[in-house]
Scaffold this motif. Sequence first.
Motif, PDB file in Angstrom:
ATOM      1  N   ASP A  11      41.178  40.133  33.326  1.00 47.56           N
ATOM      2  CA  ASP A  11      39.832  40.511  32.897  1.00 47.56           C
ATOM      3  C   ASP A  11      39.095  41.247  34.022  1.00 47.56           C
ATOM      4  O   ASP A  11      38.448  42.279  33.788  1.00 47.56           O
ATOM      5  N   ARG A  12      39.195  40.730  35.238  1.00 49.48           N
ATOM      6  CA  ARG A  12      38.497  41.365  36.361  1.00 49.48           C
ATOM      7  C   ARG A  12      39.109  42.724  36.699  1.00 49.48           C
ATOM      8  O   ARG A  12      38.412  43.628  37.181  1.00 49.48           O
ATOM      9  N   ALA A  13      40.398  42.847  36.443  1.00 47.59           N
ATOM     10  CA  ALA A  13      41.078  44.114  36.699  1.00 47.59           C
ATOM     11  C   ALA A  13      40.890  45.108  35.555  1.00 47.59           C
ATOM     12  O   ALA A  13      41.268  46.270  35.679  1.00 47.59           O
ATOM     13  N   ASN A  14      40.312  44.613  34.456  1.00 44.43           N
ATOM     14  CA  ASN A  14      40.176  45.438  33.249  1.00 44.43           C
ATOM     15  C   ASN A  14      41.544  46.005  32.866  1.00 44.43           C
ATOM     16  O   ASN A  14      41.703  47.213  32.631  1.00 44.43           O
ATOM     17  N   CYS A  15      42.498  45.105  32.821  1.00 49.31           N
ATOM     18  CA  CYS A  15      43.894  45.501  32.640  1.00 49.31           C
ATOM     19  C   CYS A  15      44.542  44.684  31.518  1.00 49.31           C
ATOM     20  O   CYS A  15      44.347  43.472  31.437  1.00 49.31           O
ATOM     21  N   LYS A  16      45.309  45.347  30.682  1.00 50.29           N
ATOM     22  CA  LYS A  16      46.057  44.657  29.636  1.00 50.29           C
ATOM     23  C   LYS A  16      47.317  44.027  30.242  1.00 50.29           C
ATOM     24  O   LYS A  16      47.867  44.562  31.205  1.00 50.29           O
ATOM     25  N   TRP A  50      48.732  47.780  37.367  1.00 50.37           N
ATOM     26  CA  TRP A  50      48.446  46.748  38.357  1.00 50.37           C
ATOM     27  C   TRP A  50      49.721  45.959  38.683  1.00 50.37           C
ATOM     28  O   TRP A  50      50.491  45.634  37.775  1.00 50.37           O
ATOM     29  N   GLN A  92      44.488  35.168  33.064  1.00 48.08           N
ATOM     30  CA  GLN A  92      43.526  35.904  32.240  1.00 48.08           C
ATOM     31  C   GLN A  92      42.310  36.312  33.057  1.00 48.08           C
ATOM     32  O   GLN A  92      41.760  37.398  32.861  1.00 48.08           O
ATOM     33  N   SER A 142      50.560  45.338  33.437  1.00 49.26           N
ATOM     34  CA  SER A 142      50.563  44.602  34.699  1.00 49.26           C
ATOM     35  C   SER A 142      51.903  43.945  34.985  1.00 49.26           C
ATOM     36  O   SER A 142      52.724  43.730  34.097  1.00 49.26           O
TER      37      SER A 142
END
Length: 207
Positions: A140-145, A6, A136, A149
């Motif tokens: 969280d919405r992107a399901n991304c660490k 992302w 955050q 990113s």
Amino acid sequence: MKDVRWIFFDIGSTLVDESAVYDNRIREITRINNIDINEFITKVKQRATTEQKPIVSVAADYGAKVPAWRHDLEALYPDAKGILLRLSQQYKLGIIANQDFGTEKRLTAFGIRQYLDLVVASAEEGVAKPDLQIFQIALDRANCKPEESVMVGDRIDNDIIPANKIGMTTVWIRQGYGGCAEPKAKEELPDYTVHNLTEVAELFTRC
């Protein structure tokens, strides 16, 4: 870079040129308060090296009120649409920005909403940068660490410092007054420094 999934962007002075808004504010402040405009501009440029809101800061020196923000004077940077299209073919793209209500409507009017998979804006979320919570929320919405990113933004205080803290890769784009700053502390140092969106694309375009 191989683990990046992302890329998140700020809006003001990152995707959107705010120069006309700032110029209008300076003209109005100096006209209403009978301030020499050249003197005011000189002070703003000097202040921009140490403060992220130089017009507001200099206006306070004169006891002058700062006019309301003019979204109608904003303009998309010429390379923004093409760069977002290019990057959207290889990454998920998102927004993390401090904005008034109506962010998605404005992005649609600029013709770039379709390239963005996620828009997280302060007015709608009730939390603003540099609070880590808004970053955050986006992750969280992107399901991304965080380590998957990137945060691209013009301001050291709102974009680079908090994104560094949360563990994102940081790209400082030196556009607008935010680009006049000089990072000093370790937490202020971006992973990459660029001067326009084309340079952002060069960093992340995969062969």
